[in-house]
Design a protein around this motif. Structure first.
Motif, PDB file in Angstrom:
ATOM      1  N   TYR A 250       0.815  -1.212   0.000  1.00 45.04           N
ATOM      2  CA  TYR A 250       0.000   0.000   0.000  1.00 45.04           C
ATOM      3  C   TYR A 250       0.848   1.260   0.000  1.00 45.04           C
ATOM      4  O   TYR A 250       1.887   1.331   0.679  1.00 45.04           O
ATOM      5  N   ALA A 251       0.401   2.271  -0.712  1.00 44.99           N
ATOM      6  CA  ALA A 251       0.966   3.604  -0.556  1.00 44.99           C
ATOM      7  C   ALA A 251       0.505   4.169   0.784  1.00 44.99           C
ATOM      8  O   ALA A 251      -0.590   3.848   1.263  1.00 44.99           O
ATOM      9  N   VAL A 252       1.339   4.994   1.369  1.00 45.69           N
ATOM     10  CA  VAL A 252       1.037   5.560   2.679  1.00 45.69           C
ATOM     11  C   VAL A 252       1.269   7.065   2.640  1.00 45.69           C
ATOM     12  O   VAL A 252       2.234   7.536   2.030  1.00 45.69           O
TER      13      VAL A 252
ATOM     14  N   ALA B 279       2.661  14.450   3.122  1.00 42.56           N
ATOM     15  CA  ALA B 279       3.646  13.678   2.355  1.00 42.56           C
ATOM     16  C   ALA B 279       3.078  12.299   2.070  1.00 42.56           C
ATOM     17  O   ALA B 279       2.207  11.820   2.794  1.00 42.56           O
ATOM     18  N   ALA B 280       3.598  11.673   1.007  1.00 49.60           N
ATOM     19  CA  ALA B 280       3.165  10.322   0.663  1.00 49.60           C
ATOM     20  C   ALA B 280       4.311   9.556   0.041  1.00 49.60           C
ATOM     21  O   ALA B 280       5.200  10.141  -0.590  1.00 49.60           O
ATOM     22  N   ILE B 281       4.260   8.228   0.200  1.00 52.66           N
ATOM     23  CA  ILE B 281       5.283   7.350  -0.350  1.00 52.66           C
ATOM     24  C   ILE B 281       4.599   6.118  -0.920  1.00 52.66           C
ATOM     25  O   ILE B 281       3.671   5.580  -0.312  1.00 52.66           O
ATOM     26  N   ASN B 282       5.063   5.657  -2.087  1.00 51.49           N
ATOM     27  CA  ASN B 282       4.416   4.486  -2.661  1.00 51.49           C
ATOM     28  C   ASN B 282       4.964   3.210  -2.040  1.00 51.49           C
ATOM     29  O   ASN B 282       5.827   3.249  -1.143  1.00 51.49           O
TER      30      ASN B 282
ATOM     31  N   VAL C  92       1.789   8.065  -6.330  1.00 56.25           N
ATOM     32  CA  VAL C  92       1.097   8.402  -5.089  1.00 56.25           C
ATOM     33  C   VAL C  92       0.175   9.582  -5.341  1.00 56.25           C
ATOM     34  O   VAL C  92       0.428  10.413  -6.200  1.00 56.25           O
ATOM     35  N   THR C  93      -0.884   9.628  -4.570  1.00 55.23           N
ATOM     36  CA  THR C  93      -1.859  10.691  -4.719  1.00 55.23           C
ATOM     37  C   THR C  93      -1.900  11.558  -3.465  1.00 55.23           C
ATOM     38  O   THR C  93      -1.624  11.087  -2.365  1.00 55.23           O
ATOM     39  N   THR C  94      -2.255  12.815  -3.648  1.00 50.75           N
ATOM     40  CA  THR C  94      -2.427  13.721  -2.521  1.00 50.75           C
ATOM     41  C   THR C  94      -3.897  13.824  -2.121  1.00 50.75           C
ATOM     42  O   THR C  94      -4.231  14.522  -1.174  1.00 50.75           O
ATOM     43  N   ASP C  95      -4.770  13.125  -2.844  1.00 50.99           N
ATOM     44  CA  ASP C  95      -6.210  13.212  -2.641  1.00 50.99           C
ATOM     45  C   ASP C  95      -6.616  12.409  -1.414  1.00 50.99           C
ATOM     46  O   ASP C  95      -6.483  11.179  -1.392  1.00 50.99           O
ATOM     47  N   ILE C  96      -7.129  13.075  -0.413  1.00 50.76           N
ATOM     48  CA  ILE C  96      -7.504  12.419   0.840  1.00 50.76           C
ATOM     49  C   ILE C  96      -8.537  11.318   0.621  1.00 50.76           C
ATOM     50  O   ILE C  96      -8.562  10.322   1.356  1.00 50.76           O
ATOM     51  N   ALA C  97      -9.360  11.460  -0.391  1.00 52.48           N
ATOM     52  CA  ALA C  97     -10.412  10.476  -0.642  1.00 52.48           C
ATOM     53  C   ALA C  97      -9.852   9.134  -1.106  1.00 52.48           C
ATOM     54  O   ALA C  97     -10.567   8.119  -1.069  1.00 52.48           O
ATOM     55  N   GLU C  98      -8.613   9.101  -1.543  1.00 53.80           N
ATOM     56  CA  GLU C  98      -8.008   7.864  -2.031  1.00 53.80           C
ATOM     57  C   GLU C  98      -7.450   7.006  -0.900  1.00 53.80           C
ATOM     58  O   GLU C  98      -7.031   5.882  -1.136  1.00 53.80           O
TER      59      GLU C  98
END
Length: 126
Positions: A31-33, A48-51, A106-112
């Motif tokens: 999972y991306a986090v 921030a996000a990481i795949n 990775v996405t910055t969209d909170i809904a994802e």
């Protein structure tokens, strides 16, 4: 999969903190986090996000150059190292996982993001 954040606290401006997001099991690995934060009286915002491989990383412009996200596969954790902290970094920090496995971007969209921790509070104040 459950996520548990830790590492929050009170720090002076210019200081550093390291937040950890620990997963309950290895189902977390594909999972991306992401880390999001919520300041008092405001909505939750992307930090921030990481795949899943660690090869794709994104930061919010306001933290770029100061925060570093990484993941430890042995410990199934994702860490957010925060330096040069500012009062505007104050808030509750949440980690979240995107359960669609092995996504390269990775996405910055909170809904994802559909698995969330309970949050850890960061206060930057003198």
């Amino acid at each position: 999969v459950r996520l548990v954040e830790s590492g929050g606290g009170l720090v002076q401006p210019g200081g550093s903190l390291t937040l950890s997001c620990a997963a309950s099991d290895r189902a977390f690995e594909p999972y991306a986090v992401a880390w999001f934060r919520q300041a008092p009286g405001k909505g939750r915002e992307f930090v921030a996000a990481i795949n899943w491989t660690g090869a794709s990383i994104r930061y919010a412009d306001v933290v770029k150059g100061r925060f570093t996200i990484s993941r430890d596969y042995a410990k199934i954790t994702v860490t957010l190292q925060m330096t040069s902290l500012k009062p505007e970094d104050t808030g509750v920090y949440y980690c979240a996982a995107d359960r669609r496995p092995r996504r390269m971007a990775v996405t910055t969209d909170i809904a994802e993001y559909d698995i969330w921790g309970q949050g850890t509070r960061v206060t930057v104040s003198s």
